[in-house]
Design a protein around this motif. Structure first.
Motif, mmCIF file in Angstrom:
data_model
loop_
_atom_site.group_PDB
_atom_site.id
_atom_site.type_symbol
_atom_site.label_atom_id
_atom_site.label_comp_id
_atom_site.label_asym_id
_atom_site.label_seq_id
_atom_site.Cartn_x
_atom_site.Cartn_y
_atom_site.Cartn_z
ATOM 1 N N THR A 15 0.807 -1.214 0.000
ATOM 2 C CA THR A 15 0.000 0.000 0.000
ATOM 3 C C THR A 15 0.848 1.276 0.000
ATOM 4 O O THR A 15 0.301 2.378 -0.079
ATOM 5 N N PHE A 16 2.163 1.158 0.067
ATOM 6 C CA PHE A 16 2.994 2.333 -0.164
ATOM 7 C C PHE A 16 2.912 2.764 -1.629
ATOM 8 O O PHE A 16 3.223 3.916 -1.958
ATOM 9 N N GLN A 47 10.923 11.024 -8.445
ATOM 10 C CA GLN A 47 11.930 11.939 -7.910
ATOM 11 C C GLN A 47 11.384 12.733 -6.729
ATOM 12 O O GLN A 47 12.131 13.119 -5.836
ATOM 13 N N SER A 48 10.078 12.965 -6.716
ATOM 14 C CA SER A 48 9.452 13.757 -5.653
ATOM 15 C C SER A 48 9.090 12.937 -4.411
ATOM 16 O O SER A 48 8.609 13.501 -3.411
ATOM 17 N N THR A 49 9.302 11.636 -4.432
ATOM 18 C CA THR A 49 8.920 10.777 -3.310
ATOM 19 C C THR A 49 9.754 11.093 -2.071
ATOM 20 O O THR A 49 10.979 11.201 -2.141
ATOM 21 N N THR A 50 9.072 11.234 -0.929
ATOM 22 C CA THR A 50 9.763 11.568 0.326
ATOM 23 C C THR A 50 9.627 10.484 1.392
ATOM 24 O O THR A 50 10.250 10.591 2.452
ATOM 25 N N TRP A 51 8.814 9.447 1.132
ATOM 26 C CA TRP A 51 8.495 8.492 2.192
ATOM 27 C C TRP A 51 9.419 7.280 2.239
ATOM 28 O O TRP A 51 9.170 6.359 3.022
ATOM 29 N N VAL A 52 10.485 7.242 1.450
ATOM 30 C CA VAL A 52 11.327 6.041 1.426
ATOM 31 C C VAL A 52 11.912 5.712 2.804
ATOM 32 O O VAL A 52 11.941 4.537 3.188
ATOM 33 N N PRO A 53 12.391 6.682 3.599
ATOM 34 C CA PRO A 53 12.879 6.310 4.934
ATOM 35 C C PRO A 53 11.804 5.646 5.798
ATOM 36 O O PRO A 53 12.095 4.680 6.523
ATOM 37 N N GLU A 54 10.574 6.158 5.740
ATOM 38 C CA GLU A 54 9.484 5.553 6.511
ATOM 39 C C GLU A 54 9.166 4.147 5.993
ATOM 40 O O GLU A 54 8.892 3.226 6.774
ATOM 41 N N GLY A 73 13.221 -2.940 -1.966
ATOM 42 C CA GLY A 73 13.602 -2.286 -3.207
ATOM 43 C C GLY A 73 12.591 -1.220 -3.569
ATOM 44 O O GLY A 73 11.576 -1.043 -2.889
ATOM 45 N N VAL A 74 12.886 -0.516 -4.644
ATOM 46 C CA VAL A 74 11.959 0.480 -5.191
ATOM 47 C C VAL A 74 11.893 0.288 -6.701
ATOM 48 O O VAL A 74 12.830 -0.224 -7.319
ATOM 49 N N GLU A 75 10.780 0.688 -7.284
ATOM 50 C CA GLU A 75 10.600 0.600 -8.730
ATOM 51 C C GLU A 75 10.493 2.011 -9.300
ATOM 52 O O GLU A 75 9.728 2.834 -8.790
ATOM 53 N N PRO A 88 14.254 9.236 -6.321
ATOM 54 C CA PRO A 88 14.847 10.179 -5.369
ATOM 55 C C PRO A 88 16.177 9.658 -4.840
ATOM 56 O O PRO A 88 16.594 8.545 -5.160
ATOM 57 N N ALA A 89 16.840 10.456 -4.044
ATOM 58 C CA ALA A 89 18.015 9.960 -3.320
ATOM 59 C C ALA A 89 17.547 8.857 -2.366
ATOM 60 O O ALA A 89 16.544 9.012 -1.672
ATOM 61 N N LEU A 90 18.260 7.753 -2.353
ATOM 62 C CA LEU A 90 17.827 6.594 -1.572
ATOM 63 C C LEU A 90 18.694 6.417 -0.332
ATOM 64 O O LEU A 90 19.913 6.522 -0.405
ATOM 65 N N PRO A 91 18.072 6.106 0.806
ATOM 66 C CA PRO A 91 18.847 5.836 2.019
ATOM 67 C C PRO A 91 19.484 4.458 1.947
ATOM 68 O O PRO A 91 19.100 3.599 1.139
ATOM 69 N N ASP A 92 20.461 4.221 2.794
ATOM 70 C CA ASP A 92 21.046 2.888 2.908
ATOM 71 C C ASP A 92 19.949 1.904 3.312
ATOM 72 O O ASP A 92 19.083 2.220 4.134
ATOM 73 N N GLY A 93 20.014 0.727 2.746
ATOM 74 C CA GLY A 93 19.035 -0.297 3.082
ATOM 75 C C GLY A 93 18.157 -0.695 1.920
ATOM 76 O O GLY A 93 17.589 -1.789 1.917
ATOM 77 N N ILE A 94 18.023 0.189 0.934
ATOM 78 C CA ILE A 94 17.334 -0.175 -0.299
ATOM 79 C C ILE A 94 18.365 -0.836 -1.204
ATOM 80 O O ILE A 94 19.284 -0.190 -1.688
ATOM 81 N N ASP A 95 18.237 -2.144 -1.389
ATOM 82 C CA ASP A 95 19.323 -2.865 -2.047
ATOM 83 C C ASP A 95 19.035 -3.232 -3.496
ATOM 84 O O ASP A 95 19.857 -3.878 -4.139
#
Length: 226
Positions: A15-16, A47-54, A73-75, A88-95
């Protein structure tokens, strides 16, 4: 499930994403019920996504039973002919990044399928369209090596073409790029996959010299290549 390749699903949305109905926890439960050993949770980003850390924190907080490995991961779609991604810029942990052809990679940005169909009807040569399309996928693999292709070539029916139109030389160039960028040779499917038997990266034809175009011919306002 007996074959090792069937023990993992590396393209599961929650649901994200705006096109899914199951939560992260529900996906874990479904994976356990299906007997999976590996589950990659993947959601759409821009590019505008801000919720990746959450999102990453929610994945890390999941209760995962023994015997199941959960990855994240992200698509992201290919934006243009250079292979840039809408990410967007991705935090550590998205592999893993899943590279997707959600829209056509135009010279200056993504084009919707209807726009591409209109330009083809107005005279944009199919070979030029396919060169640009495959060239963008190849460029994206090289710009983001070690990742994964998502439902590759799924855009083609939406623009009035098919995988059969690609031709062996483009398929070979695509396969060589996938092999050269290691893990990105993995491809997940959603409604389609490369035509069986056509992906032969080490065939004699693979030695022939199709290469992604170095410059893209831009359609004029009337829709024909300039």
């Amino acid at each position: 499930m007996t074959h090792a390749v069937l023990h993992g699903d590396h393209h599961v949305h929650s649901t994200f994403s705006d096109d899914a109905v199951s939560t992260l926890a529900e996906n874990v439960d479904a994976a356990v019920g299906a007997g999976l050993r590996t589950l990659r949770l993947v959601d759409h980003v821009r590019q505008s996504t801000t919720w990746v850390p959450e999102y990453l924190a929610a994945v890390r907080a999941l209760r995962v039973p023994d015997g199941l490995t959960v990855l994240s991961g992200v698509e992201a779609k290919i934006l243009d002919a250079s292979g840039a991604l809408d990410i967007p810029a991705l935090p550590d942990g998205i592999d893993r990044i899943l590279i997707a052809d959600h829209q056509f990679p135009g010279a200056d940005g993504p084009l919707g399928p209807s726009t591409v169909r209109e330009r083809i009807a107005a005279g944009w040569a199919t070979d030029d369209v396919l060169d640009q399309f495959v060239g963008a996928i190849v460029a994206a693999m090289h710009r983001h090596p070690g990742n994964q292709l998502a439902h590759c070539f799924s855009l083609l029916p939406k623009i009035g073409l098919s995988e059969h139109d690609l031709g062996q030389e483009r398929i070979d160039a695509w396969a060589r790029a996938a092999a050269a960028t290691t893990r990105s040779s993995r491809s997940t499917r959603s409604g389609g996959a490369p035509v069986p038997g056509r992906c032969r990266p080490y065939s004699s034809r693979a030695a022939r010299s199709w290469h992604p175009p170095t410059a893209t011919r831009r359609p004029t306002s009337a829709g024909t290549p300039a």
